[in-house]
Structure formats: structure tokens, C-alpha cells
Design an enzyme around this catalytic site. Structure first.
Site, short mmCIF file in Angstrom:
data_model
loop_
_atom_site.label_atom_id
_atom_site.label_comp_id
_atom_site.label_asym_id
_atom_site.label_seq_id
_atom_site.Cartn_x
_atom_site.Cartn_y
_atom_site.Cartn_z
N SER A 33 0.83 -1.21 0.00
CA SER A 33 0.00 0.00 0.00
C SER A 33 0.86 1.25 0.00
O SER A 33 1.82 1.34 0.76
CB SER A 33 -0.88 0.05 1.26
N HIS A 64 -9.05 0.69 -7.40
CA HIS A 64 -8.70 0.21 -8.74
C HIS A 64 -8.15 -1.20 -8.58
O HIS A 64 -7.67 -1.58 -7.53
CB HIS A 64 -7.70 1.12 -9.44
N HIS A 86 -5.78 -9.19 -0.42
CA HIS A 86 -5.61 -9.58 0.98
C HIS A 86 -6.70 -10.54 1.42
O HIS A 86 -7.81 -10.52 0.88
CB HIS A 86 -5.64 -8.34 1.89
N TYR A 88 -8.41 -10.31 4.08
CA TYR A 88 -9.56 -9.59 4.64
C TYR A 88 -10.55 -9.11 3.58
O TYR A 88 -11.66 -8.70 3.90
CB TYR A 88 -9.12 -8.42 5.54
N GLU A 89 -10.14 -9.16 2.30
CA GLU A 89 -11.06 -8.78 1.24
C GLU A 89 -12.07 -9.89 0.94
O GLU A 89 -13.01 -9.69 0.17
CB GLU A 89 -10.28 -8.43 -0.03
N ALA A 116 3.39 -2.11 3.86
CA ALA A 116 3.37 -1.09 4.90
C ALA A 116 3.01 -1.81 6.19
O ALA A 116 2.16 -2.70 6.19
CB ALA A 116 2.32 -0.03 4.58
N MET A 217 -0.80 -6.88 7.41
CA MET A 217 -1.90 -7.72 6.93
C MET A 217 -1.63 -8.35 5.56
O MET A 217 -2.57 -8.61 4.80
CB MET A 217 -3.19 -6.90 6.89
N SER A 218 -0.36 -8.57 5.24
CA SER A 218 -0.05 -9.15 3.92
C SER A 218 1.24 -9.97 4.00
O SER A 218 1.70 -10.33 5.08
CB SER A 218 0.12 -8.03 2.88
N ASN A 241 3.52 3.52 10.56
CA ASN A 241 3.03 4.06 11.85
C ASN A 241 3.63 3.21 12.95
O ASN A 241 4.02 2.07 12.72
CB ASN A 241 1.51 3.98 11.92
N HIS A 255 -2.86 11.38 11.53
CA HIS A 255 -2.98 10.69 10.24
C HIS A 255 -2.03 11.31 9.22
O HIS A 255 -1.41 10.61 8.41
CB HIS A 255 -4.43 10.75 9.76
N1 HPA Z 1 -1.39 -2.87 12.04
C1 HPA Z 1 -1.64 -3.77 11.08
N2 HPA Z 1 -1.36 -3.56 9.80
C2 HPA Z 1 -0.79 -2.40 9.47
C3 HPA Z 1 -0.49 -1.41 10.42
C4 HPA Z 1 -0.81 -1.65 11.79
O1 HPA Z 1 -0.58 -0.83 12.67
N3 HPA Z 1 0.07 -0.36 9.75
C5 HPA Z 1 0.12 -0.73 8.44
N4 HPA Z 1 -0.39 -1.95 8.27
#
Ligand code: HPA
Length: 281
Positions: A33, A64, A86, A88-89, A116, A217-218, A241, A255
Site C-alpha cells: 500500500s 482500482h 488480501h 480480509y477482502e 506497509a 496484513m499481507s 506508523n 494521520h
Molecule cells: N497494524 C496492522 N497492519 C498495518 C499497520 C498496523 O498498525 N500499519 C500498516 N499496516
């Protein structure tokens, strides 16, 4: 968890792609991402929308569907997947195995996976890059493994080894590429969770306790699938983050901070990938 991709579906998708390009890259790159700008730097690109490839699990995240970009990076043929899908989709792990299976069928030997992730290690900072040394595949350990179901022995063994799943030599190359560009990367364990909800403080504490340095998550399903077939894997997380159970008061990020940290990391990630691709020869 009920479906299994078939050899015929892999062959279908592979034949469709083969009919649209004469490129034969040995290097595949999957973009996480916010990292799509690397795809725009590929030279002499042939871009295939993934929603036109049969059986492809199309990403629903960014609005997209994603694309496969064939072309040159550092004078070498590469295949870049922008817009991964993913769990979760709503996809089965088995469906998520299709992209690495097809890349392998197209001749890709080395897979560079980017993502990410949230920083669990308190010594990290948003904007850092982390070379993945190992992963914790929580959904996999609980039964959601892309290799669940009948094994195709022509692709790989029933019980594939996951020692050094993230290739030590590639990790060294990546660190060297970063140093050549004048910066250091972190290295650590990627904790894979299904999402899409973010973690509770108790869950973050648990992931830290389990040895995780970053959470996302990937990536882990692709790594397992690629290693099953003997592909070499390099994984790099951008720490978008911090994900700490007990953040120090006054250090919470807005954010805007998160977005800015992600964007600061992108040019460095591109330098590392270019450096590694150059060395792979
Ligand atoms: N948690 C899970 N997945 C993520 C995060 C997070 O803080 N940041 C980016 N992907």
C-alpha cells in the site's frame, strides 16, 4: 477455506499473460500500500490490468483493480505487481496463492515483497524501512495456510521447510544497497495478522511478547507459497506508523504524520530495490 486453485487455473492465467508479452523476467516485485510509484519508474512497460487475467484475485482496496507491469529496472527485466489482494477482502488463502504461482510459472525465481506495517519494536520510528528476517504467520498457524488442501508434488513438497524463508543473502544485499545510498534499515520479525481491524492494545502487547517487530496484513501467505516452489524471497516493510500498546504521551501521530512517514520512506525503498535488482544480475 473450501476452494483450491487448480493447475489448470494457474496454466490459464499464465497462458493469458504469455499471449500479451514477450518479457521473461526472473525478478518479481510485489508493491504494498502506498508504494505504487515504483511501478511508474519501470522502463518500456507493458501493463496488464489484473481484472483481465483469468482467475486473478482482484484487489478491491484502492478503488482500482491493480496491474502487472513488465519492463526494465536497472537494465534487468522485472515483473511488478501493483495492487495485491488480501485475506480480509474475502479471498481464500488458496486464491491468494495464485499470483506467486503464476509468477513462478512465468519464470520468476526471486520475489521481492514489500508492505506497509506498524512498528511494534519501540526503537523503530515511523518512516523506517525494515528488512524482514522472519515472520509469525498467525492465520497460517490457525489453519489459514495457502498450502491447505491437496499438495501438487510437481510444484513443491507437502511439508516445505521455512528456515531462512527470507533469504539471508538477499537480506545482506538489501542492507548493502541501503548503505550505498547512505542510510541504514532495521531488520526484524514481521507479525502477519488477518485484519482488517487494527490491533487492540492487548493484541499489540501479545505480538511484541511473541517476538514481532512489525505488524501487517499481507506478505506471509506469498512468502509461504513462493518458498513452497523454491523461489528466493526478500521482504521489506515500510514502517508507516508505530503500533505500540502503551504509546508515550505526547508522541501520538496524526494521520498526516503517518501519510508523510510513508511518503518519506518510498524513495529509500525504491533505492534499495534498484540496488538489489542491479546486484542480482
Ligand atoms: N497494524 C496492522 N497492519 C498495518 C499497520 C498496523 O498498525 N500499519 C500498516 N499496516
Amino acid at each position: 477455506m473450501g476452494t483450491t486453485i487448480t493447475a489448470a487455473e494457474i496454466a490459464d492465467a499464465t497462458a493469458d499473460i504469455r499471449s500479451k508479452t514477450t518479457y521473461h523476467p526472473k525478478i518479481g516485485i510485489v508493491l504494498g500500500s502506498g508504494l505504487s510509484s515504483l511501478a511508474d519508474t519501470v522502463e518500456q512497460p507493458v501493463s496488464l490490468p489484473t481484472n483481465e487475467i483469468p482467475h486473478w484475485p482482484v484487489s478491491t482496496v484502492a478503488g482500482h483493480s491493480g496491474r502487472l507491469v513488465f519492463g526494465y529496472l536497472e537494465g534487468r527485466e522485472v515483473l511488478v505487481l501493483q495492487g495485491r489482494s488480501h485475506f480480509y477482502e474475502g479471498y481464500d488463502m488458496s486464491q491468494l496463492a495464485l499470483p506467486p504461482r503464476v509468477m513462478h510459472a512465468l519464470g520468476v525465481k526471486t520475489l521481492i515483497l514489500t508492505n506497509a506495517a506498524g512498528g511494534l519494536n519501540p526503537s523503530f520510528q515511523a518512516g523506517d524501512l525494515m528488512v524482514i528476517r522472519d515472520h509469525l504467520n498467525f492465520p497460517g498457524m490457525a489453519g489459514h495456510n495457502p498450502l491447505y488442501g491437496p499438495n501438487d508434488n510437481s510444484l513443491g513438497p507437502r511439508f516445505p521447510d521455512m528456515t531462512d524463508a527470507y533469504d539471508p543473502e538477499l537480506r545482506t544485499l538489501a542492507h548493502q544497497a541501503a548503505r550505498n545510498a547512505g542510510f541504514e534499515m532495521q531488520e526484524g520479525v514481521y507479525a502477519y495478522v488477518a485484519g482488517p481491524s487494527f490491533e487492540t492494545p492487548a493484541e499489540l502487547r501479545f505480538l511484541q511478547f511473541a517476538g514481532g517487530d512489525a505488524v501487517g496484513m499481507s506478505t506471509a501467505p506469498s512468502t509461504v507459497t513462493a518458498r513452497h516452489m523454491g523461489m528466493r524471497v526478500l521482504g521489506i516493510s515500510t514502517i508507516s506508523n508505530m503500533a505500540l500498546p502503551d504509546p508515550v504521551p505526547g508522541t501520538q501521530q496524526s494521520h498526516e504524520d503517518v501519510l508523510a512517514a510513508g511518503q518519506r520512506a518510498v524513495p529509500r525503498l525504491i533505492e534499495v530495490i534498484r540496488g538489489v535488482v542491479r546486484e542480482l544480475g
